[in-house]
Design an enzyme around this catalytic site. Structure first.
Site, PDB file in Angstrom:
ATOM      1  N   THR A  30      40.406  53.359  35.220  1.00 31.57           N
ATOM      2  CA  THR A  30      40.740  53.065  36.663  1.00 31.57           C
ATOM      3  C   THR A  30      42.258  53.542  37.317  1.00 31.57           C
ATOM      4  OG1 THR A  30      39.111  51.546  36.786  1.00 31.57           O
ATOM      5  CG2 THR A  30      40.971  51.147  38.411  1.00 31.57           C
ATOM      6  N   SER A  62      36.118  52.782  41.946  1.00 32.51           N
ATOM      7  CA  SER A  62      34.334  52.951  41.792  1.00 32.51           C
ATOM      8  C   SER A  62      34.165  54.568  41.778  1.00 32.51           C
ATOM      9  CB  SER A  62      33.835  52.413  43.130  1.00 32.51           C
ATOM     10  OG  SER A  62      33.947  51.022  42.985  1.00 32.51           O
ATOM     11  N   GLY A 119      42.776  46.465  30.870  1.00 32.63           N
ATOM     12  CA  GLY A 119      43.241  45.241  30.236  1.00 32.63           C
ATOM     13  C   GLY A 119      43.826  45.490  28.855  1.00 32.63           C
ATOM     14  N   ARG A 128      31.119   9.792  39.448  1.00 28.87           N
ATOM     15  CA  ARG A 128      31.511   9.243  40.675  1.00 28.87           C
ATOM     16  C   ARG A 128      30.696   8.386  41.928  1.00 28.87           C
ATOM     17  NH1 ARG A 128      36.770   9.416  42.866  1.00 28.87           N
ATOM     18  NH2 ARG A 128      36.702  10.013  45.150  1.00 28.87           N
ATOM     19  N   GLY A 136      37.999  16.051  45.916  1.00 29.05           N
ATOM     20  CA  GLY A 136      39.364  16.387  45.899  1.00 29.05           C
ATOM     21  C   GLY A 136      39.530  16.552  44.320  1.00 29.05           C
ATOM     22  N   GLU A 147      33.638  47.177  36.084  1.00 29.22           N
ATOM     23  CA  GLU A 147      31.977  47.588  35.668  1.00 29.22           C
ATOM     24  C   GLU A 147      31.116  47.718  36.813  1.00 29.22           C
ATOM     25  OE1 GLU A 147      30.930  48.763  32.708  1.00 29.22           O
ATOM     26  OE2 GLU A 147      33.214  48.380  32.268  1.00 29.22           O
ATOM     27  N   ASP A 176      31.808  47.704  41.435  1.00 29.50           N
ATOM     28  CA  ASP A 176      31.938  46.815  42.672  1.00 29.50           C
ATOM     29  C   ASP A 176      30.208  46.292  43.058  1.00 29.50           C
ATOM     30  OD1 ASP A 176      33.594  45.802  45.209  1.00 29.50           O
ATOM     31  OD2 ASP A 176      31.637  46.725  45.727  1.00 29.50           O
TER      32      ASP A 176
END
Length: 664
Positions: free
Chosen positions: A138, A144, A177, A310, A401, A424, A426
Site C-alpha cells: 500500500t 485498493s 505493519g 445488570r 454507560g 486485505e 476494502d
C-alpha cells in the site's frame, strides 16, 4: 474461601452440555485442548498482563509490545511449540505487533511468489527471526488499486541490479505493519521497468535496516505514520512510511516464481499459472473470517454476561429489579449477534475445507472453480468483518454507560478490530468483485454453462424466479428447505434484476458504475445465502452432546430469520415472500429469543475465553462486576494524587477570582 459465581443460577438453566459445545466451537477435541492449554499458559504469565495498556503513552505502549513479543518468542523456543501452537500463543497475547505481519504476510509472500532457490535462501532466516520482514504494498496514493502503484524497480543491465525508487510523494509506502520501527526487510511491490517499458507490479525483497545497529540503509527514509484510532488498540503496531531514493538490490531479489528477468534483461513469464495467487488469497481471507467469529464472540460474551448481571427497573414490592437480558429489546439486539458468531464460525470452518479443495485442484492444474472460490471468499470477508465491526459497537451500546469504560474491554476491541473492514480488500470494493462475478454467471446461463459451487443455485433460475414461499404458520419458518429457498429466490431475483438493468446500457461499464449500489445489495444477498446454507449444512452432520444440536438449530433459525426481518424490503419487493409471511417470521423470531434466553450465558461460556483474553470487567466469568469496577477506577493515574496537578495554576485562580486580566 471459595470464589462466588454470580452467574451460577444462569449456568444451571442450560439445556445442553457446555463442554461438548466447546468442542463444536473449537472444531475438534484436539483443537479445543490446544486452544485451552495455550490460552491458560498466556493468562497465567504476568509478562502478558494487559489491563494497563490503554493508560500507556505511545512510546511506552510500543516498548511494552516489544517486551511481550520477545518474551513470546522466548517461550515458543523454550517450550518447543509447534507452528500451530506458536500462532495460538500470539493470538492469545492479544496485542498487535510486528510479528503478525512477519508470519502472516512476509513469509507467505516468499513461499507463494519466490522460487525454490529464493525460498531456501530467505525462509530459514525468517523462520529463525534472524531477519524480520513486512509486506510493503500500500502507498500513500493507492490502496485498493494495486495496479496503480507508483514505486518503480528499474533494471540496470550493466550492474545486474534493480533500482528501487519513489518518484512521487504519493508513491511513499504507507501503512505496512512492522515497517515503522522494527522490520529489517520488506517484500516491496513496485512497477518493473526495463528499457523504458512497464511490465506491471512485481514483488522484490529489499533490506531496509542494518543488521548491526538497526539504522536505515543509504537511500531509505523510514518511520512510523503516527497515532491511530483509539487508546492502546492498534497503536501497539508500528505502521510505517517508506521512501526509496535510487536503492540498488541484486536482480536475484526479485520474487521470480511467476515471472523472471534474465541476466540479459529479458522478461520471461514462468509456466507457473498466475492463478496460484488465488490460493494464497483464499487462505488469507479464510483466516480473516475465522478472526471475525472470534472477535464477535468476545464482544457477545461480554455483553451477554453483563446483561445477566445488570438489573434495571421492574422491581415488585421491593424485590430485585429485572435483569436487563430479560427485556425483549435487549434480546432482539443481542441474540442475533450471538447467532452470528456461531454462523461465522461454521462458514469459517467450511472455508478451511474450500482452501484445501482449491489447493488440490491447483496442483492438478484444475482452475475451473477458482473464479467462484475467489468471489466467494471476497464476499464472505466483506460481510463477516462489517457485521463484526458493527456488532462490537452494538455490544458496547448494549452495556449502557459502563460499556464506554475502557475497562469494559469493548472500546479497545472495537478500535483494534475495525481495520479489518479495510485491509486485505476494502469491503465495498470486494462486494463489487462479487457482483461482477454474479453478473457474469447470470449472463452465461443462456450458453448452457452451469454455475458451480456457491452459485449453483442460479442454475435453477426458472424455478427460483417464480416460486412462492410455502409459509402459512409461524413455525413453517423452522423448515430448512423453506428458509433456503427464500434466500435463494431473493439472491437470484436481485442478481437477475441487476443483469436486466445492466443490459439497458450500451456501455456495460457505464451501466455498472450507475448501478453500483444495487449491485452491492445483490452481492450481500448472495453472501448471506452462503452463510445460512453452510449453517444448515453443519446441522446435517452428526453433532454429539446432550442438547447441543438443538441449541445450534435454534441459533441457525434465529440467524436466518433475523436477516429476513432486517432485509424484509428485499424479500417482499422481489416477491419471494408476502408481507404476511414477513410478519410470521417476526413472530417466530420472538419465540426463538425466548428459547435462547435460558441458555444465553452457557452459550457464551462455550467460547471458552479466559478472563485475560476477554480483558473485560463486565465480561468476567464470575460476574463480580461492581466491586471490580470500583477497584479498577482507583488504579487510574489521575487518582494517584487527591488534589490534581495544575490545581494551583488553573483551578484555584478560577475559584478565588484571582486573575490578572490583560488590557486590550
Amino acid at each position: 474461601m471459595e470464589a462466588l459465581d454470580y452467574h451460577a443460577e444462569e449456568r444451571s438453566k442450560a439445556e445442553f452440555d457446555v463442554e461438548e459445545m466447546k468442542i463444536v466451537w473449537a472444531g475438534s477435541r484436539q483443537a479445543y485442548e490446544l486452544s485451552d492449554r495455550i490460552s491458560r499458559l498466556v493468562a497465567s504469565d504476568p509478562v502478558f498482563r494487559k489491563d494497563n495498556r490503554t493508560m500507556l503513552s505511545r512510546k511506552d505502549l510500543f516498548k511494552d509490545t516489544l517486551r511481550k513479543t520477545a518474551h513470546a518468542w522466548k517461550r515458543i523456543i523454550e517450550l518447543r511449540l509447534s507452528e500451530e501452537e506458536a500462532t495460538k500463543l500470539r493470538v492469545y497475547v492479544d496485542q498487535p505487533a510486528f510479528t503478525d505481519l512477519h508470519w502472516a504476510m512476509f513469509i507467505p509472500a516468499i513461499k507463494g511468489q519466490g522460487t525454490e532457490e529464493q525460498q531456501q535462501k530467505w525462509l530459514p532466516k525468517a523462520y529463525r527471526m534472524e531477519i524480520i520482514g513486512c509486506y510493503a504494498q500500500t502507498e500513500l496514493g493507492h490502496g485498493s488499486n494495486v495496479q496503480g502503484l507508483e514505486t518503480t524497480a528499474t533494471f540496470d543491465p550493466e550492474s545486474d541490479e534493480f533500482v528501487i525508487h519513489s518518484p512521487t510523494l504519493t508513491s511513499s509506502k504507507w501503512w505496512p505493519g512492522g515497517l515503522g520501527k522494527v522490520s529489517t526487510h520488506a517484500v516491496v511491490y513496485a512497477r518493473l521497468i526495463m528499457d523504458g517499458q512497464d511490465y506491471g507490479v512485481n514483488g522484490f525483497i529489499v533490506q531496509l535496516r542494518s543488521l548491526d545497529d538497526h539504522s536505515p540503509l543509504p537511500g531509505i527514509t523510514v518511520g512510523d505514520i503516527g497515532m491511530k484510532f483509539g487508546s492502546g488498540a492498534y497503536n501497539s503496531m508500528d505502521n510505517g512510511l517508506l521512501r526509496f531514493d535510487h536503492v540498488r538490490i541484486p536482480r536475484s531479489q526479485m520474487l521470480m516464481r511467476n515471472a523472471q528477468v534474465t541476466r540479459e534483461g529479458k522478461y520471461m513469464p514462468s509456466d507457473v499459472p498466475r492463478q496460484l495467487v488465488y490460493g494464497t488469497m483464499v487462505y488469507v481471507r479464510q483466516t480473516i473470517v475465522s478472526d471475525a467469529s472470534r472477535a464477535l464472540s468476545r464482544a457477545v460474551c461480554i455483553a451477554t454476561r453483563y446483561s445477566a448481571v445488570r438489573r434495571q427497573f421492574g422491581s415488585q414490592n421491593g424485590g430485585p429489579e429485572t435483569q436487563v437480558i430479560d427485556y425483549k429489546t435487549q434480546q432482539s439486539r443481542l441474540f442475533p449477534l450471538l447467532a452470528s458468531a456461531y454462523a461465522f464460525r461454521f462458514v469459517g470452518e467450511w472455508l478451511k475445507w474450500l482452501y484445501t479443495d482449491v489447493s488440490q485442484r491447483l496442483q492438478a492444474n484444475d482452475f475451473s472453480t477458482l473464479p467462484e472460490a475467489h468471489a466467494c471468499t471476497a464476499g464472505l470477508k466483506s460481510i463477516t468483518t462489517s457485521a463484526t465491526a458493527d456488532g462490537i459497537e452494538e455490544c458496547r451500546k448494549l452495556c449502557g454507560g459502563h460499556g464506554y469504560l475502557s475497562s469494559s474491554g469493548l472500546p479497545e476491541l472495537f478500535a483494534v478490530y475495525i481495520p479489518n473492514c479495510t485491509y486485505e480488500g476494502d469491503n465495498i470494493v470486494l462486494l463489487l468483485q462479487v457482483a461482477r462475478f454474479l453478473m457474469k454467471t447470470v449472463s452465461q446461463l443462456g450458453s448452457g454453462k452451469k454455475p458451480v459451487g456457491t452459485t449453483a443455485y442460479i442454475g435453477r433460475v426458472e424455478h427460483l424466479m417464480q416460486c412462492h414461499c410455502e409459509v402459512h404458520r409461524a413455525e413453517d419458518w423452522l423448515k430448512p428447505s423453506v428458509v433456503l429457498e427464500a434466500f435463494e429466490a431473493r439472491a437470484t431475483r436481485m442478481s437477475v434484476a441487476c443483469a436486466k438493468n445492466l443490459s439497458k446500457f450500451s456501455n456495460p461499464e457505464e451501466g455498472f458504475a450507475e448501478l453500483l449500489a444495487d449491485l452491492v445489495e445483490a452481492a450481500v444477498a448472495h453472501c448471506q445465502l452462503i452463510i445460512v446454507s453452510k449453517f444448515i449444512e453443519k446441522l446435517q452432520q452428526d453433532v454429539p452432546g446432550k442438547g447441543v444440536k438443538r441449541q445450534l438449530e435454534i441459533l441457525c433459525n434465529l440467524y436466518a430469520l433475523h436477516l429476513v426481518h432486517k432485509h424484509l424490503g428485499d424479500f417482499v419487493s422481489t416477491g419471494c415472500i408476502t408481507p404476511k409471511q414477513g410478519a410470521l417470521a417476526n413472530e417466530q423470531l420472538r419465540e426463538l429469543y425466548s428459547q435462547v434466553r435460558p441458555n444465553a450465558v452457557a452459550l457464551v461460556d462455550a467460547f471458552n475465553h479466559t478472563d485475560h483474553y476477554l480483558g473485560s470487567i463486565l465480561g468476567r466469568y464470575d460476574g463480580n462486576v461492581y466491586p471490580k469496577l470500583y477497584e479498577e477506577a482507583w488504579k487510574d493515574p489521575l487518582n494517584e494524587t487527591v488534589v490534581p496537578d495544575g490545581y494551583h495554576e488553573y483551578i484555584r485562580p478560577i475559584l478565588k477570582q484571582n486573575f490578572r486580566v490583560s488590557r486590550l
